[in-house]
Design a protein around this motif. Structure first.
Motif, PDB file in Angstrom:
ATOM      1  N   TRP A   1      37.228  52.545  42.333  1.00 45.23           N
ATOM      2  CA  TRP A   1      37.478  51.266  41.664  1.00 45.23           C
ATOM      3  C   TRP A   1      36.206  50.824  40.964  1.00 45.23           C
ATOM      4  CZ3 TRP A   1      42.313  48.810  41.903  1.00 45.23           C
ATOM      5  CH2 TRP A   1      43.230  49.390  42.780  1.00 45.23           C
TER       6      TRP A   1
ATOM      7  N   PHE B   1      34.092  52.820  45.527  1.00 51.27           N
ATOM      8  CA  PHE B   1      33.753  51.798  44.529  1.00 51.27           C
ATOM      9  C   PHE B   1      32.547  52.230  43.696  1.00 51.27           C
ATOM     10  CE2 PHE B   1      35.753  49.850  48.147  1.00 51.27           C
ATOM     11  CZ  PHE B   1      36.738  49.062  47.572  1.00 51.27           C
TER      12      PHE B   1
ATOM     13  N   GLU C   1      38.104  46.338  37.570  1.00 48.96           N
ATOM     14  CA  GLU C   1      39.200  45.764  38.347  1.00 48.96           C
ATOM     15  C   GLU C   1      38.733  44.726  39.367  1.00 48.96           C
ATOM     16  OE1 GLU C   1      39.481  49.637  38.741  1.00 48.96           O
ATOM     17  OE2 GLU C   1      41.580  49.959  38.212  1.00 48.96           O
ATOM     18  N   ILE C   2      37.437  44.736  39.658  1.00 43.06           N
ATOM     19  CA  ILE C   2      36.926  43.812  40.676  1.00 43.06           C
ATOM     20  C   ILE C   2      35.619  43.200  40.185  1.00 43.06           C
ATOM     21  CG2 ILE C   2      36.058  43.605  43.039  1.00 43.06           C
ATOM     22  CD1 ILE C   2      37.757  46.100  43.723  1.00 43.06           C
TER      23      ILE C   2
ATOM     24  N   ILE D   1      32.339  40.894  41.454  1.00 42.10           N
ATOM     25  CA  ILE D   1      31.650  40.385  42.640  1.00 42.10           C
ATOM     26  C   ILE D   1      30.749  39.226  42.228  1.00 42.10           C
ATOM     27  CG2 ILE D   1      29.979  40.937  44.457  1.00 42.10           C
ATOM     28  CD1 ILE D   1      30.938  43.735  44.513  1.00 42.10           C
TER      29      ILE D   1
ATOM     30  N   PRO E   1      41.009  41.283  37.323  1.00 42.35           N
ATOM     31  CA  PRO E   1      42.122  40.754  38.117  1.00 42.35           C
ATOM     32  C   PRO E   1      41.809  40.388  39.563  1.00 42.35           C
ATOM     33  CG  PRO E   1      42.299  43.115  37.947  1.00 42.35           C
ATOM     34  CD  PRO E   1      41.091  42.733  37.149  1.00 42.35           C
ATOM     35  N   SER E   2      40.582  40.648  40.032  1.00 39.13           N
ATOM     36  CA  SER E   2      40.289  40.269  41.415  1.00 39.13           C
ATOM     37  C   SER E   2      38.806  39.997  41.599  1.00 39.13           C
ATOM     38  CB  SER E   2      40.767  41.351  42.370  1.00 39.13           C
ATOM     39  OG  SER E   2      39.978  42.508  42.222  1.00 39.13           O
ATOM     40  N   ILE E   3      38.508  39.157  42.577  1.00 36.03           N
ATOM     41  CA  ILE E   3      37.147  38.649  42.766  1.00 36.03           C
ATOM     42  C   ILE E   3      36.748  38.703  44.226  1.00 36.03           C
ATOM     43  CG2 ILE E   3      35.690  36.584  42.639  1.00 36.03           C
ATOM     44  CD1 ILE E   3      37.311  35.713  40.195  1.00 36.03           C
ATOM     45  N   LEU E   4      35.544  39.207  44.470  1.00 37.02           N
ATOM     46  CA  LEU E   4      34.941  39.127  45.797  1.00 37.02           C
ATOM     47  C   LEU E   4      33.810  38.114  45.703  1.00 37.02           C
ATOM     48  CD1 LEU E   4      34.970  40.524  48.634  1.00 37.02           C
ATOM     49  CD2 LEU E   4      33.078  41.916  47.805  1.00 37.02           C
TER      50      LEU E   4
ATOM     51  N   HIS F   1      43.314  37.623  42.358  1.00 38.28           N
ATOM     52  CA  HIS F   1      43.100  37.681  43.803  1.00 38.28           C
ATOM     53  C   HIS F   1      41.643  37.350  44.123  1.00 38.28           C
ATOM     54  CE1 HIS F   1      46.935  39.678  43.928  1.00 38.28           C
ATOM     55  NE2 HIS F   1      46.490  40.646  43.143  1.00 38.28           N
TER      56      HIS F   1
END
Lengths: 218, 218
Positions: free
Chosen positions: B84, B109, B147-148, B150, B171-174, B188
């Motif tokens: 990813w 990752f 896709e992620i 941070i 589309p997504s977050i940490l 997300h």
DNA sequence: CCGTGTGAAGTTCTTCACAGCC
DNA sequence: GGCTGTGAAGAACTTCACACGG
């Protein structure tokens, strides 16, 4: 409602409420309803009232919660109305970062000892702490009344680190390593691994591919 | 059992199983029963079977699970059977540590872009990545299929960082910052905050004080 | 009148117990 | 014989709905 069993999820949410309340207080908010706090935390208002009810009655009916009071009450509930003394074992990259991290005091923690078995690191001073040999942990820690041990060793050293902490009568452990560790029942262990959260994301992303990306329904 | 709703807790446990299985495989274990794996992970054996059953039938009755197979199956289930692509925003202490962290590839990752709004940091190269200005994120990220995202900014910059990520169609977050962030429903978000785990410990320690410290009943 | 505190209802998750299969 | 896979039972947690009190 008093002194029943308290869900673990409640504790996690209290930590969230605390953070949000401190931010709100910084913005000058003095009173808040469970509904408004719920929006900010993205939870259900009843959930907040129920969570707080485990610990007492902190609100005023018809009004809401007085923010500074609620902050203090949650701190008492979580046990962070005082300073907890922490030892760290494993002075690698992560360990060093944590030793240098400035944010512990205002959250209620103080790192008071650091250990590493690497002879080149022993004696080194980091953030005012001298790195010590873990073989001498028990004697070195005896008078420090340490309540929490943080493991930041490599995976294969984590169990040994845990053993040292247990022998030194440190009653709880925060484990940053990828290893599962085994300790006597009376010792509390918490695991920190941000990959768990990354997996939660990849799982959701994968799931989403089949359902299609529809936009926010608002 | 197939394609029902899968509990979030199941995903977290799968991540644990995966870690433990990889350790066991390194030790040469080829086959394992749900009971043995359960002991290692400190969960209930039925729990493991149920968790796995959400995704398929990976075991052999009367025998157990073939460890390499199970590792692969869990990776597929979690979505980590591929790499990813990740962007990071906020090149402070934590951000730098993560950029330099070597462990991403083997967990599935790869960090492919770094952003910070500090003009002194823009252009700096860290671990082979040039720090870029977040205002240009959207164009810079377009062809990277990230896709992620941070977030490792300070608390007060986290929402802005999130906005940049959302605008860039990530589309997504940490989120490592202490801030709650608000994003459209289709994005997300996962929060990483080790203080939550410390609070879980202080809570348990406080609770234990009233019940007394009895030793392990074994 | 409004928002908290809380029993009751509802939902989700976990554990049990055993049928099914190697 | 032994261990998985799974429906059913049980436990835990969340949400509802409304009594209560400022």
């Amino acid at each position: 409602m008093k002194s029943k069993h308290i869900p673990r999820a409640t504790i996690q949410r209290l930590a969230v409420y605390l953070q949000v309340l401190e931010a709100l207080h910084g913005e000058g908010v003095e009173v808040i309803s469970s509904e408004a706090l719920a929006r900010a935390c993205e939870v259900n208002p009843s959930q907040i009232r129920k969570d707080l009810a485990y610990f007492g009655e902190f609100g005023v009916r018809g009004v809401g919660y007085y923010v500074p009071n609620l902050i203090d009450s949650i701190k008492v509930s979580l046990g962070t109305d005082r300073i907890w003394r922490v030892a760290l074992i494993g002075v690698g990259n992560l360990g060093r970062s944590l030793l240098r991290y400035q944010g512990f005091p205002k959250r209620g923690f103080k790192v008071v000892a650091a250990f590493d078995c690497d002879p080149f690191k022993i004696g080194e001073e980091i953030a005012g702490l001298e790195v010590m040999c873990p073989r001498r942990m028990k004697e070195n820690v005896k008078d420090l009344s340490i309540e929490i041990g943080i493991i930041t060793t490599p995976t294969d050293r984590a169990q040994r680190a845990a053993n040292y902490l247990v022998e030194s009568n440190i009653p709880s452990i925060l484990n940053f390593s990828a290893a599962r560790i085994h300790v006597p029942n009376h010792v509390h262990v918490e695991y920190v691994d941000f990959f768990h959260h990354l997996y939660a994301l990849t799982f959701k992303l994968n799931a989403g591919e089949f359902q299609g990306h529809d936009s926010s329904p608002n």
